[in-house]
Design an enzyme around this catalytic site. Structure first.
Site, PDB file in Angstrom:
ATOM      1  N   SER A 162       9.837  -2.329   2.753  1.00 43.59           N
ATOM      2  CA  SER A 162      10.928  -1.870   1.888  1.00 43.59           C
ATOM      3  C   SER A 162      11.685  -0.691   2.451  1.00 43.59           C
ATOM      4  O   SER A 162      12.876  -0.522   2.161  1.00 43.59           O
ATOM      5  CB  SER A 162      10.363  -1.503   0.508  1.00 43.59           C
ATOM      6  OG  SER A 162       9.294  -0.588   0.618  1.00 43.59           O
ATOM      7  N   HIS A 210      10.965   5.587  -3.095  1.00 43.92           N
ATOM      8  CA  HIS A 210      11.728   5.033  -1.981  1.00 43.92           C
ATOM      9  C   HIS A 210      12.994   5.883  -1.794  1.00 43.92           C
ATOM     10  O   HIS A 210      13.468   6.501  -2.756  1.00 43.92           O
ATOM     11  CB  HIS A 210      12.133   3.583  -2.251  1.00 43.92           C
ATOM     12  CG  HIS A 210      11.000   2.620  -2.116  1.00 43.92           C
ATOM     13  ND1 HIS A 210      10.046   2.448  -3.106  1.00 43.92           N
ATOM     14  CD2 HIS A 210      10.650   1.783  -1.112  1.00 43.92           C
ATOM     15  CE1 HIS A 210       9.159   1.547  -2.703  1.00 43.92           C
ATOM     16  NE2 HIS A 210       9.506   1.130  -1.499  1.00 43.92           N
TER      17      HIS A 210
END
Length: 266
Positions: free
Chosen positions: A45, A247
């Site tokens: 990711s 993230h």
């Protein structure tokens, strides 16, 4: 590629439902990359761009992830993005290696964070207290040798499939600032943030050592994120109270990862 969950914090999904959560070394010659370059972006990711606007539903790839930004900056049209949120080393071997060939010039990859279940350590720290947090991190650091073996098997497969490529292995940013105060609502406390960053440093060192042994170039992203982790005044990483928790956001991919990658390639 089939859809995969964003596993970096997949263990956090029950918590989300309950409370709304979830240097690179110098190289001898500077490569010149341009429109003729064949580039393949691989990994999890953090390469896909999860957390940036425009993410796809299947693998979370975003046009604001660093691979697309870097390809655009160099006018590269022969660009294959096979990254996928939640990818572990087995996924790279089963589903991403096929994008490589003897004609591939450049490969970038982030991998290892999901294999190491970093997100589960965050949850242990937040739910079980300081002693359990330290114990979980101690166990994870001790278990890095098993992750190293998987990572190095993956690197060997990349070299075999793309024998002529320059391979850049990017590390992970540390997730938290370690200051004593934090304005975010739900975050690990200072002790826990230090422990989780301790694992992040150990993971990055392990990845860097493996990259060096493989003849790849490690790109340390952390200096470019310094001062912009969770609990900073201008965070480039989404807080725990976010569907793409921990993230990078668009600034993190552009000013953190892209800047790191560009510093190593240009």
């Amino acid at each position: 590629m089939r859809r995969r969950p964003i596993r970096f914090l997949s263990a956090a999904l029950p918590l989300l439902a309950a409370v709304g959560l979830l240097s690179s070394p110098a190289h001898a010659a500077t490569p010149s990359y341009d429109s003729a370059t064949q580039y393949v972006a691989m990994g999890d990711s953090f390469s896909a761009g999860v957390g940036a606007p425009g993410s796809e539903l299947d693998c979370g790839r975003s046009p604001q992830g660093f691979p697309t930004l870097w390809a655009q900056a160099h006018g590269i049209t022969a660009f294959a993005d096979v990254t996928c949120g939640g990818a572990v080393t087995d996924d790279v071997l089963a589903e991403q290696i096929s994008a490589l060939s003897a004609e591939t010039d450049v490969v970038s990859i982030t991998i290892g964070g999901n294999d190491a279940a970093w997100g589960e350590q965050v949850l242990t720290c937040m739910q079980s207290g300081d002693s359990a947090c330290s114990g979980a991190v101690d166990k994870a650091v001790a278990g890095l040798s098993a992750i190293t073996a998987k990572v190095e098997t993956t690197y060997a497969a990349i070299r075999q499939a793309a024998p002529n490529a320059k391979v850049y292995v990017l590390g992970y940013p540390l997730l938290f600032e370690e200051t004593s105060t934090c304005s975010a609502w739900i975050v690990p406390n200072q002790h826990q943030r230090k422990q989780l960053n301790r694992f992040g440093r150990a993971l990055n060192q392990s990845i860097a050592d493996s990259a060096t042994r493989a003849g790849f170039q490690f790109v340390d992203a952390q200096p470019f994120f310094a001062g912009h982790a969770v609990c900073s005044r201008q965070s480039w990483i989404h807080p725990v109270l976010n569907l793409t928790a921990l993230h990078p956001n668009a600034d993190g991919y552009r000013h953190g990862y892209l800047a790191a990658f560009t510093s190593a390639t240009d």
